[in-house]
Design an enzyme around this catalytic site. Structure first.
Site, PDB file in Angstrom:
ATOM      1  N   GLY A  39       0.788  -1.289   0.061  1.00 13.31           N
ATOM      2  CA  GLY A  39      -0.083  -0.023   0.021  1.00 13.31           C
ATOM      3  C   GLY A  39       0.997   1.335  -0.188  1.00 13.31           C
ATOM      4  O   GLY A  39       2.130   1.069   0.151  1.00 13.31           O
ATOM      5  N   CYS A  68       5.549  -6.092   1.263  1.00 12.92           N
ATOM      6  CA  CYS A  68       5.619  -4.427   1.331  1.00 12.92           C
ATOM      7  C   CYS A  68       5.172  -3.507   2.479  1.00 12.92           C
ATOM      8  O   CYS A  68       5.668  -4.137   3.548  1.00 12.92           O
ATOM      9  CB  CYS A  68       5.228  -3.784  -0.051  1.00 12.92           C
ATOM     10  SG  CYS A  68       6.076  -2.301  -0.448  1.00 12.92           S
ATOM     11  N   TYR A  69       4.185  -3.044   2.257  1.00 11.24           N
ATOM     12  CA  TYR A  69       3.669  -2.312   3.650  1.00 11.24           C
ATOM     13  C   TYR A  69       2.961  -3.157   4.405  1.00 11.24           C
ATOM     14  O   TYR A  69       3.036  -3.123   5.592  1.00 11.24           O
ATOM     15  CB  TYR A  69       2.493  -1.405   2.872  1.00 11.24           C
ATOM     16  CG  TYR A  69       1.624  -0.444   4.078  1.00 11.24           C
ATOM     17  CD1 TYR A  69       2.322   0.549   4.822  1.00 11.24           C
ATOM     18  CD2 TYR A  69       0.317  -1.064   4.610  1.00 11.24           C
ATOM     19  CE1 TYR A  69       1.587   1.082   5.781  1.00 11.24           C
ATOM     20  CE2 TYR A  69      -0.379  -0.455   5.873  1.00 11.24           C
ATOM     21  CZ  TYR A  69       0.280   0.720   6.332  1.00 11.24           C
ATOM     22  OH  TYR A  69      -0.215   1.209   7.191  1.00 11.24           O
ATOM     23  N   HIS A  97       7.726  -7.451  -4.180  1.00 14.29           N
ATOM     24  CA  HIS A  97       6.239  -7.977  -4.568  1.00 14.29           C
ATOM     25  C   HIS A  97       6.702  -9.302  -5.412  1.00 14.29           C
ATOM     26  O   HIS A  97       7.072  -9.273  -6.501  1.00 14.29           O
ATOM     27  CB  HIS A  97       5.943  -6.860  -5.592  1.00 14.29           C
ATOM     28  CG  HIS A  97       5.572  -5.588  -4.780  1.00 14.29           C
ATOM     29  ND1 HIS A  97       4.297  -5.551  -4.130  1.00 14.29           N
ATOM     30  CD2 HIS A  97       6.231  -4.515  -4.526  1.00 14.29           C
ATOM     31  CE1 HIS A  97       4.262  -4.154  -3.818  1.00 14.29           C
ATOM     32  NE2 HIS A  97       5.295  -3.633  -3.867  1.00 14.29           N
ATOM     33  N   GLU A 125       4.282 -11.023  -6.219  1.00 16.40           N
ATOM     34  CA  GLU A 125       3.184 -11.459  -7.113  1.00 16.40           C
ATOM     35  C   GLU A 125       3.481 -10.787  -8.559  1.00 16.40           C
ATOM     36  O   GLU A 125       2.834 -11.237  -9.451  1.00 16.40           O
ATOM     37  CB  GLU A 125       1.982 -10.859  -6.670  1.00 16.40           C
ATOM     38  CG  GLU A 125       1.985  -9.108  -6.677  1.00 16.40           C
ATOM     39  CD  GLU A 125       2.600  -8.319  -5.568  1.00 16.40           C
ATOM     40  OE1 GLU A 125       3.488  -9.236  -5.043  1.00 16.40           O
ATOM     41  OE2 GLU A 125       2.296  -7.362  -5.203  1.00 16.40           O
ATOM     42  N   ASP A 150     -15.086 -11.321 -23.868  1.00 17.96           N
ATOM     43  CA  ASP A 150     -15.603 -11.217 -22.456  1.00 17.96           C
ATOM     44  C   ASP A 150     -17.024 -11.316 -22.487  1.00 17.96           C
ATOM     45  O   ASP A 150     -17.678 -11.958 -21.358  1.00 17.96           O
ATOM     46  CB  ASP A 150     -15.330  -9.739 -22.022  1.00 17.96           C
ATOM     47  CG  ASP A 150     -13.716  -9.617 -22.033  1.00 17.96           C
ATOM     48  OD1 ASP A 150     -13.112 -10.651 -22.030  1.00 17.96           O
ATOM     49  OD2 ASP A 150     -13.309  -8.583 -21.851  1.00 17.96           O
ATOM     50  N   LYS A 179      -7.749 -11.817 -18.373  1.00 19.15           N
ATOM     51  CA  LYS A 179      -8.093 -12.427 -19.632  1.00 19.15           C
ATOM     52  C   LYS A 179      -7.771 -13.692 -20.100  1.00 19.15           C
ATOM     53  O   LYS A 179      -8.772 -14.524 -20.346  1.00 19.15           O
ATOM     54  CB  LYS A 179      -7.373 -11.454 -20.807  1.00 19.15           C
ATOM     55  CG  LYS A 179      -8.185 -11.673 -22.054  1.00 19.15           C
ATOM     56  CD  LYS A 179      -9.024 -10.478 -22.339  1.00 19.15           C
ATOM     57  CE  LYS A 179     -10.039 -10.667 -23.502  1.00 19.15           C
ATOM     58  NZ  LYS A 179     -10.892  -9.494 -23.548  1.00 19.15           N
TER      59      LYS A 179
HETATM   60  P1  XMP Z   1      -5.103  -1.169 -24.079  1.00 20.21           P
HETATM   61  O1  XMP Z   1      -5.177  -0.308 -25.381  1.00 20.21           O
HETATM   62  O2  XMP Z   1      -5.656  -0.480 -23.080  1.00 20.21           O
HETATM   63  O3  XMP Z   1      -6.035  -2.246 -24.328  1.00 20.21           O
HETATM   64  O4  XMP Z   1      -3.591  -1.523 -23.842  1.00 20.21           O
HETATM   65  C1  XMP Z   1      -5.844  -3.405 -23.366  1.00 20.21           C
HETATM   66  C2  XMP Z   1      -6.825  -4.449 -23.875  1.00 20.21           C
HETATM   67  O5  XMP Z   1      -8.277  -4.057 -23.854  1.00 20.21           O
HETATM   68  C3  XMP Z   1      -8.728  -3.711 -24.607  1.00 20.21           C
HETATM   69  N1  XMP Z   1      -9.582  -2.692 -24.765  1.00 20.21           N
HETATM   70  C4  XMP Z   1     -11.207  -2.508 -24.430  1.00 20.21           C
HETATM   71  N2  XMP Z   1     -11.734  -3.735 -24.026  1.00 20.21           N
HETATM   72  N3  XMP Z   1     -13.667  -2.236 -23.745  1.00 20.21           N
HETATM   73  C5  XMP Z   1     -13.166  -3.497 -23.608  1.00 20.21           C
HETATM   74  O6  XMP Z   1     -13.825  -4.588 -23.844  1.00 20.21           O
HETATM   75  C6  XMP Z   1     -12.842  -1.145 -24.104  1.00 20.21           C
HETATM   76  O7  XMP Z   1     -13.360  -0.097 -23.951  1.00 20.21           O
HETATM   77  C7  XMP Z   1     -11.398  -1.525 -24.415  1.00 20.21           C
HETATM   78  N4  XMP Z   1     -10.542  -0.605 -24.667  1.00 20.21           N
HETATM   79  C8  XMP Z   1      -9.275  -1.421 -24.999  1.00 20.21           C
HETATM   80  C9  XMP Z   1      -7.836  -3.727 -25.844  1.00 20.21           C
HETATM   81  O8  XMP Z   1      -8.262  -4.164 -27.162  1.00 20.21           O
HETATM   82  C10 XMP Z   1      -6.650  -4.549 -25.404  1.00 20.21           C
HETATM   83  O9  XMP Z   1      -6.937  -5.705 -25.620  1.00 20.21           O
END
Ligand code: XMP
Length: 510
Positions: free
Chosen positions: A57, A84-85, A172, A174, A230, A368
């Site tokens: 933290g 850490c903290y 850390h 993790e 998702d 993911k």
């Molecule tokens: P960035 O560009 O932030 O993207 O490095 C990380 C991952 O997230 C996806 N991404 C999104 N996914 N809604 C989503 O469900 C969003 O608004 C959004 N913006 C970015 C991006 O394609 C990558 O896989």
């Protein structure tokens, strides 16, 4: 519900890595639960975890406003690992001394595990590298502890009182940048807490299904289905939990990739859920007219999404809104640390004047790759599960500058060619796509001068999408892609390849 498996409680003292710690514990086959650092001892006794991990933290134990804990926590007879903290808090609470560092340590630091007999270090390299991020350190340990690791500037980088099952590390374990960090956590779980390793994805499904049923009761749920990994996995777990109460609304905002709308419709119609496709492209594009600022685009799209859902779900008075929000979305929208990197359209709760009665987010704690594993377990088609992520706002984030139908068409065609050629070459990267920039440059085609857009290509290698490296696509493949795009897509004069990692860049361009 079975619910008999062992739990490790992660006590949150404000660290940005609490979900990562919980995830590492899950990876090691142990169920984890994050609770506030202020959770009463009585509640912890009820849960009876096999171990506890105190997170880091941003605080100093000597600030009156910083989160503290009680001595009793360390006297429960439950093994504890302070990070850490969490380490400083353990030392301070048990009568040790914490001081400001002479030299603060930030980043990857060489460390030595001095005592190979300490259970944490079983089978680990003793000369190692750890990620440090601290301005205070433990200067004097509480009675009964001994120092088991050090760095050049931190004489007590780890300590333990094995009799009491208390362990602490200043670094850390993790994060990936700590070499063998997951192994160290594994040692804590298996050597100290004597975990059985009885947690797996089936447990997650069982718990989440029960939780969804309890939250939703007999109400209806409306899910915004984008067809991405998702929201598809979210649909699958909701269908399992509440099959007759789920309506999936696919809002076609006009910013999908080529043929995507039809593919989504094909994948979801015919299942035991109510699938509705809404063509709202006109509505979205007119709201976005003239808008070039990326955060404004996201806000407009986020707002429109909810409005369209509401309209479509008006017949389900008093229903819940479900979303496929996953953990990295929550982090990047600043809900855990306060720092906004970009606002994801699906994070941040319901707008004030909504008619939905609440939000259901079954994937909010998952990363993911965990979402994909869950999708497979739920029996989703492999093609759908291994699909590369596609942001909710769609091509809007890949169309830099103004969004028009014409510019979207250029992007769609170029992106299609790029993806087809990579597939043809048998190349699989975690995410790859084209980006239409708002920059135009001079070119020459035939005998004529052209003045058209620069198109960017991106391909990245990543497992958690929170960091990435750019993919080393063979030049021969880039040659084909570039020449096909410039020749076949009217409006593109030049193709460039993005050779930036994350950080410092992000995956999307925006
Ligand atoms: P960035 O560009 O932030 O993207 O490095 C990380 C991952 O997230 C996806 N991404 C999104 N996914 N809604 C989503 O469900 C969003 O608004 C959004 N913006 C970015 C991006 O394609 C990558 O896989």
């Amino acid at each position: 519900m079975k619910n008999a498996n062992q739990t490790v409680v992660v006590l949150d003292f404000g660290g940005q890595y609490k979900e990562l710690i919980a995830r590492r514990v899950r990876e090691c086959g142990v169920h984890s639960q994050i609770l506030a650092g202020s959770t009463p001892i009585e509640r912890l006794k009820e849960i009876a975890p096999i171990g506890m991990i105190l997170t880091g933290g941003p605080h100093s134990v000597y600030d009156a406003s910083s989160p503290h804990t009680v001595r009793e926590l360390f006297e429960l007879g439950i093994p504890i690992l302070g990070i850490c903290y969490g380490m400083q808090l353990m030392a301070y609470t048990l009568g040790g001394e914490v001081k400001a560092c002479g030299v603060s340590e930030y980043g990857t630091i060489d460390a030595v595990y001095d005592d190979p007999s300490c259970a944490l270090f079983k089978d680990l390299e003793l000369n190692t590298v750890t990620l440090m991020s601290h301005t205070d350190y433990v200067a004097r340990m509480p009675q009964g502890f001994r120092a088991v690791a050090h760095t050049a500037d931190c004489p007590i980088a780890a300590m333990c009182d094995e009799q009491k099952g208390l362990y602490a590390v200043q670094f850390h374990p993790e994060v990936e940048r700590t070499r063998e960090g997951t192994k160290l956590l594994h040692n804590f779980l298996y050597e100290v807490c004597k975990a059985k390793g009885d947690y797996n994805i089936d447990d997650f499904i069982e718990r989440e299904v029960a939780r969804i049923r309890e939250q939703v009761g007999d109400k209806q749920v409306v899910l915004g289905l984008s067809g991405g990994v998702d929201s598809s996995v979210c649909a699958a777990i909701l269908e399992k939990a509440i099959p007759n109460q789920l309506t999936c609304i696919f809002v076609d905002h006009g910013m999908m990739r080529k043929n995507e709308g039809d593919e989504i419709e094909q994948a979801f119609s015919g299942k035991s859920l109510n699938f509705v496709r809404v063509d709202a492209s006109e509505r979205f594009l007119s709201k976005l007219q003239g808008v070039t600022e990326p955060e404004r685009k996201r806000k407009i799209i986020g707002e429109e999404f909810v409005r369209v859902f509401e309209q479509e779900s008006a017949k389900f008075e008093g229903s819940f809104l479900a979303q496929g929000t996953i953990y990295p979305d929550v982090v990047e929208s600043g809900l855990t640390t306060g720092a906004v990197i970009k606002s994801h359209h699906n994070v941040g709760g319901l707008p004030k004047d909504t008619k939905f009665i609440g939000i259901v987010e079954p994937l909010r704690s998952l990363f993911k790759d965990e979402v994909r594993a869950l999708g497979r377990k739920l029996g989703l088609d492999e093609k759908l599960v291994s699909r590369q992520p596609f942001p909710g706002p769609g091509l809007a984030v890949r169309c830099i500058g103004e969004i028009t139908r014409e510019r979207l068409d250029i992007l769609r065609e170029a992106d299609w060619i790029y993806r087809c050629e990579l597939e043809k070459a048998g190349l699989h990267y975690d995410q790859y796509f084209a980006v239409l920039t708002d920059m135009r440059t001079v070119g020459v085609m035939g005998d004529g001068r052209t003045y058209n857009y620069v198109l960017g290509l991106r391909a990245v290698i990543t497992s958690d999408f929170m960091t990435c490296e750019y993919a080393h696509i063979p030049y021969s493949v880039l040659d084909v892609v570039s020449s096909r795009i410039v020749n076949e897509v009217k409006g593109v004069s030049r193709v460039v390849y993005d050779v930036t990692g994350k950080p410092p860049a992000t995956i999307e361009w925006e």
